[in-house]
Scaffold this active site. Sequence first.
Site, PDB file in Angstrom:
ATOM      1  N   ARG A   8      -1.196  -5.880   7.529  1.00  0.00           N
ATOM      2  CA  ARG A   8      -0.824  -5.624   6.142  1.00  0.00           C
ATOM      3  C   ARG A   8       0.376  -6.475   5.757  1.00  0.00           C
ATOM      4  NH1 ARG A   8       3.115  -3.298   3.682  1.00  0.00           N
ATOM      5  NH2 ARG A   8       3.983  -2.414   5.580  1.00  0.00           N
ATOM      6  N   VAL A   9       0.341  -6.988   4.527  1.00  0.00           N
ATOM      7  CA  VAL A   9       1.508  -7.631   3.926  1.00  0.00           C
ATOM      8  C   VAL A   9       1.708  -7.012   2.547  1.00  0.00           C
ATOM      9  CG1 VAL A   9       1.461  -9.823   5.188  1.00  0.00           C
ATOM     10  CG2 VAL A   9       0.096  -9.577   3.103  1.00  0.00           C
ATOM     11  N   SER A  10       2.963  -6.977   2.114  1.00  0.00           N
ATOM     12  CA  SER A  10       3.320  -6.263   0.884  1.00  0.00           C
ATOM     13  C   SER A  10       3.014  -7.029  -0.391  1.00  0.00           C
ATOM     14  CB  SER A  10       4.808  -5.904   0.901  1.00  0.00           C
ATOM     15  OG  SER A  10       5.094  -5.101   2.012  1.00  0.00           O
ATOM     16  N   THR A  11       3.007  -8.352  -0.332  1.00  0.00           N
ATOM     17  CA  THR A  11       2.776  -9.132  -1.548  1.00  0.00           C
ATOM     18  C   THR A  11       1.642 -10.120  -1.326  1.00  0.00           C
ATOM     19  OG1 THR A  11       4.286 -10.939  -0.976  1.00  0.00           O
ATOM     20  CG2 THR A  11       5.245  -9.016  -2.093  1.00  0.00           C
ATOM     21  N   GLN A  14       2.598 -13.393   0.534  1.00  0.00           N
ATOM     22  CA  GLN A  14       2.765 -13.383   1.985  1.00  0.00           C
ATOM     23  C   GLN A  14       1.449 -13.692   2.667  1.00  0.00           C
ATOM     24  OE1 GLN A  14       4.448  -9.389   2.108  1.00  0.00           O
ATOM     25  NE2 GLN A  14       6.372 -10.251   2.856  1.00  0.00           N
TER      26      GLN A  14
END
Length: 190
Positions: A8-11, A14
């Site tokens: 998972r990445v937040s943006t 990324q």
Amino acid sequence: MGLLGYARVSTFEQNLDLQLDALKEAGCVKIYSDKGISGAKAERPGLDEMLRNLRPGDTIVVWKLDRIARNTLNLLTLVEKLDAEGCAFRSLTDGISTDGPMGRAFLTIASAFSTLERDQNIARTSAGLAAARARGRVGGRKPSLTVGQAQQVKALYEAKMSVTSIAATMGVSRQTIYRYLELQNESVSI
């Protein structure tokens, strides 16, 4: 029985590559992911799908603890659910596996430190932004035009110069000119 990876990445800016490479190298047969979704969100489609597809004996593998859980309570609840379903959990970077009692105990401790680190980062960022605001600095992009240039745009527009010509003169896009005209006079139509 298989290794299921989760990344998972937040943006959206990324990149998942580092996590995906590590999960593949660890032997994950299937990898689920979420991109542009904060760990603070309760609903994460990739994680939700992975949890629906779990079978007894599966092991969930993540690159790092903070990729799968928002906080210590969230992580421990997830691991407890996995344990009840006959599944295990493993974090590659943190070197944690819930295969035994020591692993579960260490997971609790490591998760608490991970939550502490996240909370400290948030506090430092907030303090830095507040200090910058106190000095008169605001975040975001700098304006495309100075106050004087914005007044000049209005004057040129009122003198019947075309928006295309004004944009060329100012060295900005037509949309920027329209935006400045809207800010100065809400009655100007695009």
